[in-house]
Design a protein around this motif. Sequence first.
Motif, PDB file in Angstrom:
ATOM      1  N   HIS A 101       0.989  -0.858  -0.305  1.00 29.63           N
ATOM      2  CA  HIS A 101       0.347   0.027  -0.407  1.00 29.63           C
ATOM      3  C   HIS A 101       1.142   0.908  -0.098  1.00 29.63           C
ATOM      4  N   CYS A 102       1.359   1.313  -1.437  1.00 29.09           N
ATOM      5  CA  CYS A 102       1.826   2.595  -1.689  1.00 29.09           C
ATOM      6  C   CYS A 102       1.657   4.076  -0.613  1.00 29.09           C
TER       7      CYS A 102
ATOM      8  N   LEU B 110      11.442  21.598   2.442  1.00 35.38           N
ATOM      9  CA  LEU B 110      11.940  22.486   2.059  1.00 35.38           C
ATOM     10  C   LEU B 110      10.076  24.312   1.510  1.00 35.38           C
ATOM     11  N   HIS B 111       9.506  23.390   1.705  1.00 32.43           N
ATOM     12  CA  HIS B 111       8.405  24.482   0.808  1.00 32.43           C
ATOM     13  C   HIS B 111       7.916  24.757   2.653  1.00 32.43           C
ATOM     14  N   GLU B 112       8.011  23.941   3.945  1.00 37.05           N
ATOM     15  CA  GLU B 112       7.851  24.265   5.134  1.00 37.05           C
ATOM     16  C   GLU B 112       8.594  24.573   5.471  1.00 37.05           C
ATOM     17  N   ASN B 113       9.744  24.489   5.529  1.00 43.02           N
ATOM     18  CA  ASN B 113      11.041  25.581   5.745  1.00 43.02           C
ATOM     19  C   ASN B 113      11.353  26.945   4.655  1.00 43.02           C
ATOM     20  N   PRO B 114      10.791  27.672   4.096  1.00 43.02           N
ATOM     21  CA  PRO B 114      11.550  28.188   3.052  1.00 43.02           C
ATOM     22  C   PRO B 114      12.874  28.958   3.143  1.00 43.02           C
ATOM     23  N   GLU B 115      12.598  29.448   4.140  1.00 48.46           N
ATOM     24  CA  GLU B 115      13.879  30.635   4.461  1.00 48.46           C
ATOM     25  C   GLU B 115      15.484  29.303   4.021  1.00 48.46           C
ATOM     26  N   LEU B 116      15.119  28.367   4.437  1.00 49.43           N
ATOM     27  CA  LEU B 116      16.521  26.944   4.451  1.00 49.43           C
ATOM     28  C   LEU B 116      16.960  26.897   2.243  1.00 49.43           C
ATOM     29  N   LYS B 117      16.909  27.331   2.393  1.00 52.86           N
ATOM     30  CA  LYS B 117      16.325  27.505   0.575  1.00 52.86           C
ATOM     31  C   LYS B 117      18.053  28.501   0.381  1.00 52.86           C
ATOM     32  N   ARG B 118      19.052  27.679  -0.084  1.00 55.18           N
ATOM     33  CA  ARG B 118      19.998  28.765  -0.879  1.00 55.18           C
ATOM     34  C   ARG B 118      21.119  27.897  -1.569  1.00 55.18           C
ATOM     35  N   ALA B 119      20.446  27.685  -2.507  1.00 50.34           N
ATOM     36  CA  ALA B 119      20.708  27.125  -4.121  1.00 50.34           C
ATOM     37  C   ALA B 119      19.312  26.722  -4.697  1.00 50.34           C
ATOM     38  N   ALA B 120      20.178  27.283  -6.505  1.00 51.23           N
ATOM     39  CA  ALA B 120      19.323  26.929  -7.002  1.00 51.23           C
ATOM     40  C   ALA B 120      17.980  25.465  -6.662  1.00 51.23           C
ATOM     41  N   TYR B 121      17.059  25.622  -7.164  1.00 43.83           N
ATOM     42  CA  TYR B 121      15.938  24.038  -7.102  1.00 43.83           C
ATOM     43  C   TYR B 121      15.841  23.321  -8.049  1.00 43.83           C
ATOM     44  N   VAL B 122      15.630  22.151  -8.613  1.00 47.89           N
ATOM     45  CA  VAL B 122      15.087  20.801  -9.440  1.00 47.89           C
ATOM     46  C   VAL B 122      14.213  20.299  -9.065  1.00 47.89           C
ATOM     47  N   TRP B 123      12.882  20.105  -9.086  1.00 45.64           N
ATOM     48  CA  TRP B 123      12.867  19.442  -8.925  1.00 45.64           C
ATOM     49  C   TRP B 123      12.220  18.258  -9.637  1.00 45.64           C
ATOM     50  N   LEU B 124      12.047  16.921  -9.751  1.00 44.40           N
ATOM     51  CA  LEU B 124      12.171  15.895 -10.472  1.00 44.40           C
ATOM     52  C   LEU B 124      10.571  14.919 -10.335  1.00 44.40           C
ATOM     53  N   THR B 125      10.278  14.398 -11.181  1.00 45.53           N
ATOM     54  CA  THR B 125       8.921  13.394 -11.228  1.00 45.53           C
ATOM     55  C   THR B 125       8.719  13.177 -12.429  1.00 45.53           C
ATOM     56  N   ASP B 126       7.859  11.473 -11.639  1.00 43.81           N
ATOM     57  CA  ASP B 126       7.080  11.414 -13.186  1.00 43.81           C
ATOM     58  C   ASP B 126       5.830  10.951 -13.151  1.00 43.81           C
ATOM     59  N   PHE B 127       5.229  11.786 -11.689  1.00 46.66           N
ATOM     60  CA  PHE B 127       3.979  10.941 -11.165  1.00 46.66           C
ATOM     61  C   PHE B 127       2.861  12.306  -9.882  1.00 46.66           C
ATOM     62  N   VAL B 128       2.027  12.926 -10.953  1.00 48.25           N
ATOM     63  CA  VAL B 128       2.027  14.368  -9.759  1.00 48.25           C
ATOM     64  C   VAL B 128       0.468  13.411  -9.051  1.00 48.25           C
ATOM     65  N   GLY B 129      -0.041  13.461  -8.194  1.00 48.84           N
ATOM     66  CA  GLY B 129      -0.969  12.955  -6.933  1.00 48.84           C
ATOM     67  C   GLY B 129      -1.053  12.099  -6.590  1.00 48.84           C
ATOM     68  N   TRP B 130      -1.619  12.199  -5.259  1.00 47.69           N
ATOM     69  CA  TRP B 130      -1.525  10.917  -4.918  1.00 47.69           C
ATOM     70  C   TRP B 130      -3.805  10.133  -4.911  1.00 47.69           C
ATOM     71  N   LEU B 131      -3.596   8.940  -5.129  1.00 48.13           N
ATOM     72  CA  LEU B 131      -4.832   8.219  -5.220  1.00 48.13           C
ATOM     73  C   LEU B 131      -5.365   7.448  -5.097  1.00 48.13           C
ATOM     74  N   PRO B 132      -6.119   7.521  -4.044  1.00 51.18           N
ATOM     75  CA  PRO B 132      -7.335   6.481  -3.678  1.00 51.18           C
ATOM     76  C   PRO B 132      -7.223   5.693  -4.293  1.00 51.18           C
ATOM     77  N   MET B 133      -7.158   3.539  -3.334  1.00 52.22           N
ATOM     78  CA  MET B 133      -7.544   2.529  -3.626  1.00 52.22           C
ATOM     79  C   MET B 133      -8.914   2.765  -3.477  1.00 52.22           C
ATOM     80  N   PRO B 134      -9.779   1.908  -4.618  1.00 48.79           N
ATOM     81  CA  PRO B 134     -10.936   1.899  -4.194  1.00 48.79           C
ATOM     82  C   PRO B 134     -11.498   0.936  -2.924  1.00 48.79           C
ATOM     83  N   ASP B 135     -11.247   0.131  -2.522  1.00 49.33           N
ATOM     84  CA  ASP B 135     -11.311   0.112  -1.150  1.00 49.33           C
ATOM     85  C   ASP B 135     -10.946   0.390   0.129  1.00 49.33           C
ATOM     86  N   GLY B 136     -10.025   1.472   0.252  1.00 47.83           N
ATOM     87  CA  GLY B 136      -9.187   2.418   1.067  1.00 47.83           C
ATOM     88  C   GLY B 136     -10.987   3.502   1.615  1.00 47.83           C
TER      89      GLY B 136
END
Length: 711
Positions: free
Chosen positions: A390-391, A433-459
């Motif tokens: 159950h990811c 980083l989003h919860e503590n944005p003052e800690l960002k001190r360099a250029a930042y790149v975010w990579l992902t191959d999916f967006v969005g948490w989805l519920p399983m039908p039996d959940g």
Amino acid sequence: MTAANVEVLRAREQSRARYPDREGFVERDGVRVFYEVYGEGERTILLLPTWSIVYSRHWKAQIPYLARHARVVTFDGRGNGRSDRPDGVEAYLVEEFAADTLAVMDATGTERATLVGCSRGALWATIVAADRPERVEGVVYISPAVPLGPEHAPRSIHAFDEELDTDEGWAKYNSHFWSRDYRAFLEFFFAQCLSEPHSTKQIEDAIGWGLETDPVTLADTSRAATLLDPERFRDACARVGCPVLVIHGDGDRIRPHALGAALAAATDGTFVTIEGAGHLPQARDPVKINLLLRDFICPPPPAARWPRGRGRRKRALFISSPIGLGHAQRDVAIADELRKLHPDLEIDWLAQSPVTSVLAARGERIHPASAHLANESGHFESESAEHDLHCFHAWRRMDEILVANFMLFHDVVRDEPYDLWIGDEAWELDYFLHENPELKRAAYVWLTDFVGWLPMPDGGEREAFLTADYNAEMIEQIAQFPRLRDRALFVGDPDDVVADSFGPELPLIRDWTQQNFTFPGYVTGFDPAEFADRERLRAELGYRPGEAVCIVTVGGSGVGADLLRRVVDAFPEAKQLVPELRMVVVAGPRIDPRSLPAHDGLEVRAYVHELYRHLAACDLAVVQGGLTTGMELTANRRPFISFPLRHHFEQNFHVRHRLERYRAGRVMDFETDGPPEIARAIAEEIGREVDYLPVDPNGAARAAAAIGELL
């Protein structure tokens, strides 16, 4: 508490980011108190128990970080956890907790320590600091519950033992209500403690800890707290002579923010307000609390070296997710393209097994701090059952590991200058980083191959609510800090994004992703044209003419062991149906090949370097439902059978959507398809001509071009 109870408690715990180096019990006046010791160092930090409604696990987000810099001691307060639950109010007086504190210090060989107490822990921290100053180096109070001012009006301890005619609101703080519906009280109380939005996981944790004790014991602890003489406590505050730090949220619904200010004044301490925070900021704002504790107790030394800015080479820190090997393949491809654009670029990798296997084989530079990362792959394996993971819930239960790994990242980039941070599904990096944005001190790149948490039908409704809540928090973070991600790259094309909604009253996932991401295309890490001459490739890899080669692989984690066994069991029948069959089973770096069944003619190999070349040469592959392997096979136009893990929302929704778009692969069901069905499917699919959509091979170059602009 019996030994059996202890084992039941341990079995219910989620994976820890760090386990104790030593644990034991100290007995005082017939009451056994359980303690744990982590790390080593000249300084000791004693994380005190609070009200017995929880036990020492409420410090779980602090222990791994602090234990890398000091010796940390915790203990379960009497009444919960693995400590005893003595009968009677007198057993829970403030003096008893103070005496337990000293007994634990003696048992652990702690001559002096900095005491850290939350809520009621402030009471015994103050008594010990005042009465035994030679044992205390400093005190940190978090959300102190002390008798220095008025309590919140809605709660009155004087009505605690009265039979009330209402169960609304703070009327639940009542011994009679607890005996009728203790869980309902816990749900109400911890919703007040953790009043910040999107605190579902922290509330669930706290309710679970609260259920480890019982309403009778908890009622005794509540009655005992009323017996502390306020004048005696004020006198103790005046006798505290060590350095003091008081931290209090101005959104605390349990104890007024003014109490923290009063305690700081009474102890001549420093007062820090966490704006908008509730009663348990160590759980809801762990990064800030960790840094406040570290800076107060054992401040980091200045960096031993500092290169002048104009003399520095360009440096990047690449944080690659360890959940599977696919991230490593695409990440090194992007790194290679970045080096073409910036030949002088130095890249360090903050990564763990199994990603480090790929990186080491390629001669990449793995940052030494990587050895201290808490194991994410091991956690996911511990959460899996027979081909079932159950990811979403496994990810939620990895929260303490994510905090620990972000804190390690923080220390690395605080001490070493980097021009660029790249996080490939480095969830801890992006979230904190989003919860503590003052800690960002360099250029930042975010990579992902999916967006969005989805519920399983039996959940059911609960899982649908939780996934929507997590999505809503992410959407709010991006809206508030849109420039924190200097680049957000979706590894694929817009049509690869599912068309579902993030949840009720939330946007469509594809629409939102198109507004907030750049699409470089899929990153395979190779050009399929390199394998156009399959016969030459097969000969190079040792496959003979006329063989029908079937590669069976489940990625870099140990979650796929059950699928490997199922396919191995299908081998004899498949061999009868396809006499020329040659099956090669790749166990991967986290599955012992000796744990798999053996059959004459079956080959079982451990980790295979550049497995994608073997997949390009095969006549069929049998795989788990992961994206990387499926897309590698799609790019090389090879037939394959996939078995998505049960309850793995990414494999069942996001990956399946993408592969269906490419018309790639045959999906089977582990629950219904046994060895006979698998054998027949192998016979039907092996060597089949496919009509997949082509996969553009230039995704890595486009991703590197978008990232390289930041350098």
